[in-house]
Motif scaffolding. Structure first.
Motif, short mmCIF file in Angstrom:
data_model
loop_
_atom_site.label_atom_id
_atom_site.label_comp_id
_atom_site.label_asym_id
_atom_site.label_seq_id
_atom_site.Cartn_x
_atom_site.Cartn_y
_atom_site.Cartn_z
N ASP A 133 11.24 45.91 35.52
CA ASP A 133 10.29 45.27 36.42
C ASP A 133 10.89 44.94 37.78
OD1 ASP A 133 8.42 45.42 34.41
OD2 ASP A 133 8.77 43.36 33.70
N ASP A 134 12.22 44.79 37.84
CA ASP A 134 12.89 44.46 39.10
C ASP A 134 14.29 45.06 39.07
OD1 ASP A 134 14.10 43.42 41.33
OD2 ASP A 134 13.45 41.36 41.00
N PRO A 135 14.46 46.23 39.70
CA PRO A 135 15.76 46.93 39.65
C PRO A 135 16.91 46.17 40.28
CG PRO A 135 14.00 48.42 40.36
CD PRO A 135 13.43 47.03 40.38
N SER A 136 16.62 45.08 41.01
CA SER A 136 17.70 44.28 41.58
C SER A 136 18.33 43.36 40.53
CB SER A 136 17.20 43.45 42.76
OG SER A 136 16.32 42.41 42.31
N LEU A 137 17.64 43.23 39.39
CA LEU A 137 18.14 42.43 38.28
C LEU A 137 18.56 43.36 37.15
CD1 LEU A 137 15.32 39.70 38.23
CD2 LEU A 137 17.48 39.66 39.49
N GLY A 138 19.19 42.80 36.13
CA GLY A 138 19.58 43.62 34.99
C GLY A 138 20.97 43.28 34.49
N LEU A 139 21.37 43.92 33.42
CA LEU A 139 22.66 43.63 32.79
C LEU A 139 23.81 44.27 33.56
CD1 LEU A 139 21.63 44.15 29.07
CD2 LEU A 139 22.13 41.98 30.19
N GLY A 140 24.90 43.52 33.66
CA GLY A 140 26.10 44.02 34.31
C GLY A 140 25.92 44.16 35.81
N ARG A 141 27.05 44.32 36.50
CA ARG A 141 27.04 44.60 37.93
C ARG A 141 28.21 45.53 38.23
NH1 ARG A 141 22.93 42.30 37.26
NH2 ARG A 141 21.79 40.85 38.63
N TYR A 142 28.04 46.37 39.26
CA TYR A 142 29.17 47.17 39.73
C TYR A 142 29.17 47.15 41.25
CZ TYR A 142 26.01 51.19 40.64
OH TYR A 142 25.02 52.03 41.10
N GLY A 143 30.33 47.35 41.81
CA GLY A 143 30.45 47.30 43.25
C GLY A 143 31.83 47.70 43.72
N ARG A 144 32.09 47.45 45.00
CA ARG A 144 33.31 47.90 45.64
C ARG A 144 34.22 46.71 45.95
NH1 ARG A 144 34.67 52.57 47.77
NH2 ARG A 144 32.53 53.33 47.35
N LEU A 145 35.50 46.85 45.63
CA LEU A 145 36.50 45.83 45.95
C LEU A 145 36.73 45.77 47.45
CD1 LEU A 145 39.04 46.72 43.14
CD2 LEU A 145 37.79 44.56 43.29
N PRO A 146 37.19 44.61 47.96
CA PRO A 146 37.45 44.50 49.40
C PRO A 146 38.46 45.53 49.90
CG PRO A 146 37.52 42.35 48.35
CD PRO A 146 37.43 43.36 47.25
N THR A 147 39.48 45.78 49.10
CA THR A 147 40.49 46.80 49.43
C THR A 147 40.91 47.49 48.14
OG1 THR A 147 42.29 45.18 49.18
CG2 THR A 147 41.42 45.53 51.41
N ALA A 148 41.31 48.73 48.27
CA ALA A 148 41.78 49.47 47.10
C ALA A 148 43.11 48.90 46.63
CB ALA A 148 41.93 50.94 47.45
N ILE A 149 43.27 48.77 45.32
CA ILE A 149 44.52 48.28 44.73
C ILE A 149 44.82 49.10 43.48
CG2 ILE A 149 44.35 45.92 45.63
CD1 ILE A 149 43.16 45.04 43.00
N THR A 150 45.99 48.97 42.96
CA THR A 150 46.32 49.67 41.73
C THR A 150 45.70 48.95 40.54
OG1 THR A 150 48.35 48.45 41.28
CG2 THR A 150 48.53 50.41 42.71
N ALA A 151 45.58 49.68 39.44
CA ALA A 151 45.06 49.07 38.21
C ALA A 151 45.96 47.92 37.77
CB ALA A 151 44.95 50.12 37.12
N ASN A 152 47.24 48.08 37.94
CA ASN A 152 48.18 47.02 37.56
C ASN A 152 47.93 45.76 38.39
OD1 ASN A 152 50.67 46.30 35.99
ND2 ASN A 152 51.45 45.95 38.05
N GLU A 153 47.72 45.93 39.70
CA GLU A 153 47.43 44.79 40.56
C GLU A 153 46.10 44.15 40.20
OE1 GLU A 153 49.70 46.18 44.67
OE2 GLU A 153 47.72 47.00 44.18
N LEU A 154 45.11 44.98 39.88
CA LEU A 154 43.81 44.44 39.51
C LEU A 154 43.89 43.67 38.19
CD1 LEU A 154 40.80 44.08 39.91
CD2 LEU A 154 40.45 46.37 38.91
N GLY A 155 44.65 44.19 37.25
CA GLY A 155 44.82 43.49 35.98
C GLY A 155 45.42 42.12 36.18
N GLN A 156 46.43 42.02 37.04
CA GLN A 156 47.04 40.73 37.31
C GLN A 156 46.07 39.80 38.03
OE1 GLN A 156 50.13 39.71 36.17
NE2 GLN A 156 49.25 37.74 36.82
N ARG A 157 45.28 40.37 38.93
CA ARG A 157 44.30 39.55 39.64
C ARG A 157 43.25 38.99 38.69
NH1 ARG A 157 40.38 41.38 44.68
NH2 ARG A 157 39.60 39.29 45.16
N LEU A 158 42.80 39.83 37.76
CA LEU A 158 41.83 39.37 36.77
C LEU A 158 42.42 38.25 35.92
CD1 LEU A 158 40.36 42.79 35.64
CD2 LEU A 158 39.16 41.01 36.93
#
Length: 276
Positions: A133-158
């Protein structure tokens, strides 16, 4: 300060987290309590368990709002000699109502995944599974990080951004991989592994990943890096947002508090001393 009824508070929650957004299999709404009773203090917690019920009662809350339902699959008894039945009896005896917003809170405009997206400062945010009924709503979200980082750096950030739990954050895939985009599926998200891969994102954060679905997902050449954090860790940040939303909607006519308890069921992880 005007006194709101339980029905008034539930109407405010309905506007923010419409029950119509809940998945067909879900259980959301009022679990116990009289809609006519007065509510001055609302307490938020992720799980309706003995510790959070005690916390709510001791704090003097008139209403405990949880994310998870007490009876997801229904019940034929609320006998006081069962764990969940005992909670119902304690809540009623203390005149404390119980209400939950589950997958409707996941899909809402200020839902669980939106909160995680804001913590990561994502841009170009869209639902993983848009509502019809409203494509702006729904389960989960995806998007773009402010800057690209390695998976290792992202894991530590999380690990730094999410509430601390015994298991921390696990990674599946190449730790040196470059991450620009990520999908966020708070709670149990392995049913979205295929959909997330089709989105073409670089990574996915979710919880409760099982061995075989995760292993099979990582076999694909275009598989995103998988991050698996505790269920509690990915969903509990929403409690503070929900409390803020309700407080604003009630024009500060309510005392609103948020549980400080970690209700993740796992308390300790043991590893070999020489483990990599």
């Amino acid at each position: 300060m005007a006194t709101l009824s339980l029905a008034d508070v539930l109407n405010l929650m309905e506007r923010a987290f419409p029950s119509g957004l809940a998945e067909p299999w879900d259980s959301v709404g009022l679990i116990c309590g009289d809609p006519a009773q007065s509510v001055r203090h609302v307490h938020f917690a992720l799980d309706p368990v003995a510790a959070t019920v005690d916390e709510a009662i001791v704090s003097g809350a008139d209403l405990l709002i949880t994310h998870h339902p007490l009876y997801l699959k229904g019940t034929s008894t609320v006998a006081a000699n069962t764990p969940k039945g005992a909670l119902i009896h304690r809540l009623i005896s203390s005149n404390t109502a119980l209400f939950n917003a589950h997958t409707n809170a996941d899909s809402a405009a200020e839902g669980t995944a939106v909160v995680l997206a804001e913590l990561l400062e994502l841009t170009e945010i869209k639902p993983v599974d848009p509502a019809q009924d409203d494509p702006s709503l729904g389960l989960g979200r995806y998007g773009r990080l402010p800057t690209a980082i390695t998976a290792n750096e992202l894991g530590q950030r999380l690990a730094e951004l999410l509430p601390a739990t015994a298991r921390g954050v696990a990674i599946g895939g190449d730790r040196s991989a470059r991450i620009e985009t990520i999908a966020l599926c708070p709670g149990a998200g392995d049913s979205y592994l295929d959909r997330v891969r089709d989105l073409g994102v670089d990574a996915m954060l979710t919880s409760d990943l099982r061995h075989h679905p995760a292993s099979e997902a990582l076999e694909h050449d275009d598989a995103p890096i998988l991050f698996d954090a505790a269920h509690f860790a990915t969903e509990s940040p929403w409690m503070t947002r929900a409390a803020q939303v309700l407080s604003r909607a009630a024009s500060d006519e309510l005392t609103v508090s948020v549980s400080q308890l970690n209700t993740d069921p796992w308390t300790t992880i043991y590893v070999k001393k020489d483990a990599p």
